[in-house]
Scaffold this active site. Structure first.
Site, mmCIF file in Angstrom:
data_model
loop_
_atom_site.group_PDB
_atom_site.id
_atom_site.type_symbol
_atom_site.label_atom_id
_atom_site.label_comp_id
_atom_site.label_asym_id
_atom_site.label_seq_id
_atom_site.Cartn_x
_atom_site.Cartn_y
_atom_site.Cartn_z
ATOM 1 C CB SER A 184 -0.731 -0.192 1.101
ATOM 2 O OG SER A 184 -0.483 0.111 2.294
ATOM 3 C CG HIS A 212 -5.127 -1.230 -0.279
ATOM 4 N ND1 HIS A 212 -5.683 0.210 -0.526
ATOM 5 C CD2 HIS A 212 -4.351 -1.182 1.052
ATOM 6 C CE1 HIS A 212 -4.969 0.505 1.029
ATOM 7 N NE2 HIS A 212 -4.270 0.148 1.870
ATOM 8 C CE LYS A 243 -7.277 -0.319 3.602
ATOM 9 N NZ LYS A 243 -6.517 -1.574 4.115
HETATM 10 C C1 LIG Z 1 -6.185 -1.750 5.695
HETATM 11 C C2 LIG Z 1 -5.412 -3.270 6.001
HETATM 12 C C3 LIG Z 1 -5.797 -4.117 6.931
HETATM 13 C C4 LIG Z 1 -6.823 -3.932 7.570
HETATM 14 O O1 LIG Z 1 -8.380 -3.521 7.286
HETATM 15 P P1 LIG Z 1 -9.829 -3.870 8.540
HETATM 16 O O2 LIG Z 1 -10.313 -4.321 8.123
HETATM 17 O O3 LIG Z 1 -9.111 -1.953 8.425
HETATM 18 O O4 LIG Z 1 -8.124 -4.159 10.285
HETATM 19 C C5 LIG Z 1 -5.363 -5.656 7.104
HETATM 20 N N1 LIG Z 1 -3.986 -5.807 5.367
HETATM 21 C C6 LIG Z 1 -3.878 -4.388 4.539
HETATM 22 C C7 LIG Z 1 -2.763 -4.918 3.491
HETATM 23 C C8 LIG Z 1 -4.345 -3.422 4.966
HETATM 24 O O5 LIG Z 1 -4.508 -2.725 4.208
#
Ligand SMILES: *Cc1c(COP(=O)(O)O)cnc(C)c1O
Length: 397
Positions: A184, A212, A243
């Site tokens: 990310s 992502h 997301k």
């Molecule tokens: C955002 C993200 C998470 C965490 O996700 P949440 O549901 O907000 O806890 C885990 N792994 C990756 C690669 C992320 O980008």
């Protein structure tokens, strides 16, 4: 609190402040979207993970409201005591179908999904091989399991193979490779065709965290394994509802039936933490429906990303190459990235500067993220702001 401990905390906080690493939070007065109001000012938002612009979608809001009326507010239980509604299973099965897996299991967040994944599946006789740039939740999840740990340099396939050989030589019973689908900070995709080929050659399994990517990468937004055409070679997927899929909260693990069955019995963040609220589940189901039929949204997202990238390049900014809607503007110096973010903020564009230790020293950047809620006009306005901020900071001549 003992006076000694109070002093210790004060010193630690002062140290964070002194290093310029204190994170500030700016309250947003509007719903999350392409346009937000911060400190009474309208801003263009280029730093949310709201890839498809669904965070304030009226259909999701309506689904959540209807569920509040029909199902109440909270479940006041973990899933296996009295926290499962039919809709929890519906969402799990919908996610599994969407991703092409046998089944899925919901968690409070993907952080919990990754935190609970490894420990039940791998023992001390096993090995997990993890990309060095994996998300913090994978790192923590791996720490919590007893498997032997191996790490390979980010996307370095020679190193991955060396680690696979080392794990085999050490007598590992089962080997699991763990990787983010998209890294990310850079917007780079994991090399899943090579990773899955190496896994096959060395008799290992593959887990991908596709936070992502789910909802917008690959056909119908089914994620990076489908994008690369290797979906059947990725054993386990983890992801988030936080997301592209509406942006609220909730995570999941999808995979073979036996994996999901065992996690339901043994994953600690599942067994000892509350069930997702019905309104979130109902909106999640709606989000998945919109996403499955969301080719227009995805087209808009990638058109925006291409336009944005081209615009920044023609202004003269240094970008990392790529196709993902994460577009990092490279600035090098940490202070410069903060200065740039501040100037952009003054010009009505909301972005975040990222610097060490989140990215390597000397690789500070502004990470911009495109979404489908931004119009061409918005992007032109944001490009204008980047041009101004770039000249003011001396990044552009
Ligand atoms: C955002 C993200 C998470 C965490 O996700 P949440 O549901 O907000 O806890 C885990 N792994 C990756 C690669 C992320 O980008």
């Amino acid at each position: 609190m003992t006076p000694e401990y109070a002093r210790h905390l004060a010193e630690t906080l002062a140290e964070i402040e002194q290093q310029g690493l204190m994170k500030q939070e700016r309250p947003i007065a509007t719903p999350q979207g392409g346009h937000v109001k911060v400190n009474g000012r309208e801003m263009l938002n280029l730093c949310a993970n709201n890839y498809l612009g669904l965070a304030d979608d009226p259909r999701l809001v309506a689904a959540a409201k209807a569920s509040l009326d029909a199902d109440g507010y909270g479940m006041a239980s973990v899933r296996f005591i009295c926290g499962t509604k039919p809709m929890h299973r519906e969402l799990e099965q919908a996610i599994a179908r969407f991703l092409g897996k046998d089944d899925a299991i919901l968690f409070a967040a993907c952080f919990d999904a990754n935190g609970g994944l490894f420990e039940p599946l791998l023992g001390a006789e096993d090995a997990v091989i993890s990309d060095a740039l994996n998300h913090a939740s994978i790192i923590d999840g791996v720490r919590l399991c007893k498997a032997q740990r191996y790490r390979y340099a980010n996307s370095d396939m020679d190193d991955l193979e060396a680690q696979l050989k080392a794990a085999r030589a050490a007598g590992a019973r089962h080997i699991l490779i763990a990787t983010d689908g998209v890294f990310s900070m850079d917007g780079y995709l994991a090399k899943l065709p090579e990773i899955t080929a190496l896994a096959e050659r060395h008799d290992a399994m593959v887990m991908v965290d596709d936070c992502h990517a789910t909802g917008f990468m690959g056909p119908q937004g089914r994620g990076t394994p489908h994008h690369h055409g290797v979906a059947d070679k990725v054993d386990i997927l983890t992801g988030t509802l936080g997301k592209a899929l509406g942006g609220a909260i909730g995570g999941y693990i999808a995979g073979p039936q036996a994996v999901v069955d065992l996690l339901r019995q043994r994953a600690r963040p599942y067994l000892f933490s509350n069930s997702l609220p019905p309104a979130v589940v109902a909106a999640g189901l709606e989000a998945l429906k919109i996403v499955e039929a969301g080719d227009a949204l995805r087209a808009r997202l990638f058109e925006n990303a291409a336009y944005w990238r081209a615009g920044l390049e023609s202004l003269g900014f240094d970008l990392l190459p790529g196709e993902h809607p994460i577009v990092p503007v490279m600035l090098g110096d940490a202070r410069l990235s903060q200065e740039m973010a501040t100037r952009l903020y003054e010009h009505g564009v909301y972005v975040a500067g990222f610097f060490f230790p989140v990215v390597p020293k000397g690789m500070a950047r502004i990470r911009t993220q495109m979404n489908a809620a931004l119009s061409r006009e918005d992007l032109d306005q944001a490009l204008d702001a980047f041009g101004k901020a770039g000249r003011e900071t001396g990044v552009l001549s």
